[in-house]
Design an enzyme around this catalytic site. Sequence first.
Site, PDB file in Angstrom:
ATOM      1  CG  ASN A   1      -5.158   1.977  -7.323  1.00 55.24           C
ATOM      2  OD1 ASN A   1      -4.412   2.061  -6.342  1.00 55.24           O
ATOM      3  ND2 ASN A   1      -6.329   1.374  -7.253  1.00 55.24           N
TER       4      ASN A   1
ATOM      5  CG  ASP B   1      -0.037   2.241  -5.834  1.00 52.89           C
ATOM      6  OD1 ASP B   1      -1.183   1.801  -6.001  1.00 52.89           O
ATOM      7  OD2 ASP B   1       0.741   1.805  -4.963  1.00 52.89           O
TER       8      ASP B   1
ATOM      9  N   GLY C   1       0.865  -1.180   0.000  1.00 54.14           N
ATOM     10  CA  GLY C   1       0.000   0.000   0.000  1.00 54.14           C
ATOM     11  C   GLY C   1       0.904   1.232   0.000  1.00 54.14           C
TER      12      GLY C   1
END
Length: 362
Positions: free
Chosen positions: A263, A253, A64
Amino acid sequence: MSATRARLSRPPLSGSEWFAVELDPDEGTVVVLDQRRLPDEEHYERLRSPDEVRRAIADMVVRGAPAIGIAAAYALVLQARAERGDARAFLLAMGIAGRMLAAARPTAVNLQWAVARMARVAAEVAHRPPAVRAERIQLEAEAIHREDVAACRAIGVLGAADLPDGAVVLTHCNAGALATGGYGTALGVVRAARDAGKRVRVLATETRPYLQGARLTAWELQRDGIEVEVVPDGAAAVVLAAGEVHRVLVGADRVARNGDVANKVGTYGLAVLARAHEVPFAVAAPTSTLDMATPTGADIPIEQRSREEIALVAGRRIVPDGVPCRHPAFDVTPARLIDVLYTERGALRPARGETPETLRRK
Ligand code: MRU
């Protein structure tokens, strides 16, 4: 489910008894929840060196975008504590560790952002005594962590205001407390809606091959008492066509200067589907994910992961040997498909031509 409690020598900065990453200053360790073992086991690992943290990031023990940035910042605290030499030796050691950490995963810009921020502080304090500079480095890493939790909460309040009571949110991957310093970005919006007294239900796509949706999003929402149902990635079109979903809501991201968003792979497909079914497509990300140095999505480096992660499921072969597998870990959603981007500094409408630049001027 078995649990190995993380006994920290102080209350966690995430504000939750379970968390992705914390520093234990008394023990001199970075404590991470091994996300590969969820949902079966809640097991925390103590990492004792920058190299152990780098490995945990590369192997997705901690993952993440914001969470890996925080882990890298804490890894540099370990490096600062270990280095007792003069300013030159200190800067050399911090530089080597920083470059090694930043290279652990290429797409999430938060990793490079956190390392660069720590490097600036290292340069400021290099000439101070070892104990003083290590303390200042620790304060900076903790500030990165605290600011991320605060950003998630602010994003949550902003995004939750747009959700109706009884909302059904479709999300992809895990953009929750497990992916951040705590609370989450996309799932922070869901939490804030719940905290504001709204009923909210989440449809979580499985997210092949790492199953962050099935394993992680489902785990953390269930743990928080928020209604969640897992759907196979291939069923997203079915639930959107059925008119069940009020909004598709994902994390990011990296957001390029023109508003394109990288992402988890599969996000772009969801954005196309959302547009086809006239369902709003929303992204939630802290400003540490905005990358003004990258002009467009085409310039974002996309991590290519191993064939094994596609070809093996729970250790069992599902693709014949010799057949190649392609494994891009992320994709890019063009700005024109993003109806709203929530940040802690306000919301943007990329589909209407607003970009991160607009946020600077707001
Ligand atoms: O490969 P992962 O699990 O690190 O990918 C994570 C994602 O794609 C998340 O959506 C993103 O990092 C946002 S987290 C708030």
